[in-house]
Design an enzyme around this catalytic site. Structure first.
Site, short mmCIF file in Angstrom:
data_model
loop_
_atom_site.label_atom_id
_atom_site.label_comp_id
_atom_site.label_asym_id
_atom_site.label_seq_id
_atom_site.Cartn_x
_atom_site.Cartn_y
_atom_site.Cartn_z
N HIS A 121 -2.69 64.54 24.40
CA HIS A 121 -2.79 64.97 23.38
C HIS A 121 -3.08 64.13 22.26
O HIS A 121 -3.71 64.63 21.38
CB HIS A 121 -0.89 65.10 22.55
CG HIS A 121 -0.31 66.22 24.29
ND1 HIS A 121 -0.93 67.55 22.95
CD2 HIS A 121 0.73 66.13 24.54
CE1 HIS A 121 0.11 68.37 24.18
NE2 HIS A 121 0.16 68.03 25.22
N HIS A 178 2.23 59.78 38.32
CA HIS A 178 2.78 58.62 37.48
C HIS A 178 4.05 58.40 36.60
O HIS A 178 4.57 57.61 36.81
CB HIS A 178 1.12 58.83 36.43
CG HIS A 178 1.85 57.15 35.26
ND1 HIS A 178 2.25 57.22 35.52
CD2 HIS A 178 0.83 55.94 35.06
CE1 HIS A 178 2.04 55.99 33.79
NE2 HIS A 178 0.75 55.29 34.53
N GLU A 208 6.79 56.31 36.61
CA GLU A 208 7.26 55.70 35.76
C GLU A 208 8.00 57.00 34.85
O GLU A 208 8.47 56.24 33.89
CB GLU A 208 6.08 55.26 34.47
CG GLU A 208 5.64 54.04 34.99
CD GLU A 208 5.11 53.96 33.87
OE1 GLU A 208 4.15 53.97 33.09
OE2 GLU A 208 3.72 53.02 34.41
N HIS A 240 -1.65 51.68 40.70
CA HIS A 240 -0.32 51.57 40.58
C HIS A 240 0.00 52.00 41.88
O HIS A 240 0.55 51.19 43.08
CB HIS A 240 0.01 52.98 40.13
CG HIS A 240 0.17 53.15 38.45
ND1 HIS A 240 1.91 51.52 38.29
CD2 HIS A 240 0.01 53.46 37.55
CE1 HIS A 240 1.74 52.45 37.23
NE2 HIS A 240 1.03 53.08 36.57
CO CO Z 1 0.76 53.08 34.59
#
Ligand code: CO
Length: 293
Positions: A121, A178, A208, A240
């Site tokens: 966005h 993620h 997350e 990650h």
């Molecule tokens: Co991250």
């Protein structure tokens, strides 16, 4: 100008670029249609993750051989880190400003994100600003990997296509997405539902967001799973994947699942290393280009 872009594509197919009268330029000048694709990712500073981005670029160039391809990274931290190593990567703002300055007329900004979260966005706002400023004849932002239901179907097919060959049906594959505080986080649970209609032992968790690892562990136990393959549901097998998923620290998914009694096999390959996932982004670029006609 819409019709001119169609002509432009036709001329490209014939092997030459026309100079067309540009009404907006005034002064009776002519301005050639100049199309560009700006690929935008969060970025990575992991050398080994670069293979994902190289693969995307190769596929994009193959699909649209006559259109110039450029890159931008949204992460300021990663850009700064790379700059320290002598690698110059632009932000989307800078990359678009350069393209406007160089006379690009039609630009597709392709989001290489997995879902339309906060970074997507932000990117839309940047592109909208250039549209408002009149920097280009046309500018469009291509959808991230999972946007429409058609994309979800293709993502499910891609997941099924890239499962480890040696994996048996009673073994699980847990994909690490993620995850985000953004409402688009719901796509992960939606994908979990849809992929399990095809293979009940595939799971999607996030680092997350939701579903969290605890939820996945409960599901693995309910399904009496003994062996788990871990794969990233991120374009790159970067920080990650290496640390939160497959790292040796006590709180990595590999360590936690091993401590819970599962046999764990991490696979360090980002989604963008596989043709099946990359094709979704590549087709989204095509959707934007067709919109110019
Ligand atoms: Co991250």
């Amino acid at each position: 100008m819409k019709r001119l872009f169609g002509l432009f594509v036709l001329f490209l197919a014939m092997g030459f670029v026309p100079a067309v009268a540009d009404a907006a330029a005034g002064h009776g000048g002519t301005k050639a249609v100049k199309a560009g694709i700006l690929l935008v990712a969060f970025g990575t500073s992991e050398e080994s993750a670069q293979v994902s981005f190289d693969h995307i670029e190769t596929k994009v160039r193959q699909a649209y051989p006559d259109i110039e391809v450029r890159w931008a990274y949204t992460s300021h931290i990663i850009r700064r880190k790379l700059a320290g190593q002598g690698k110059q990567l632009d932000s989307p703002e800078i990359a678009l400003a350069k393209m406007a300055d160089e006379g690009f007329t039609h630009v597709v900004v392709q989001s290489l994100h997995t879902i339309a979260g906060a970074e997507y966005h932000d990117l839309r706002r940047v592109a909208d600003s250039f549209a408002l400023m009149g920097g280009f004849e046309r500018i469009a932002v291509g959808d991230p990997m999972m946007t429409t239901q058609e994309d979800m179907k293709r993502t499910v097919e891609a997941m099924l296509a890239v499962l480890p060959g040696e994996r048996k049906k009673d073994e699980a594959v847990v994909f690490m997405g993620h995850g985000t505080h953004h409402p688009a986080n719901a796509f992960y649970a939606a994908l979990n539902f849809q992929v399990q209609r095809r293979d009940p032992h595939l799971f999607i968790g996030t680092v997350e967001g939701y579903p969290e690892l605890d939820t996945i562990i409960a599901l693995l136990q309910e399904n009496s799973i003994k062996k788990v393959y871990l794969m990233p549901l991120m374009s790159v097998a970067g920080d990650h994947a290496k640390n939160d998923m497959a790292g040796d620290e006590a709180d990595s998914w590999k360590s936690v699942l091993t401590a819970e009694g599962f046999e764990v096999v991490p696979i360090l390959k980002g989604t963008a290393e596989f043709d099946e996932f990359v094709a979704i982004w590549v087709d989204h670029i095509g959707d934007s280009l067709s919109g110019f006609r």
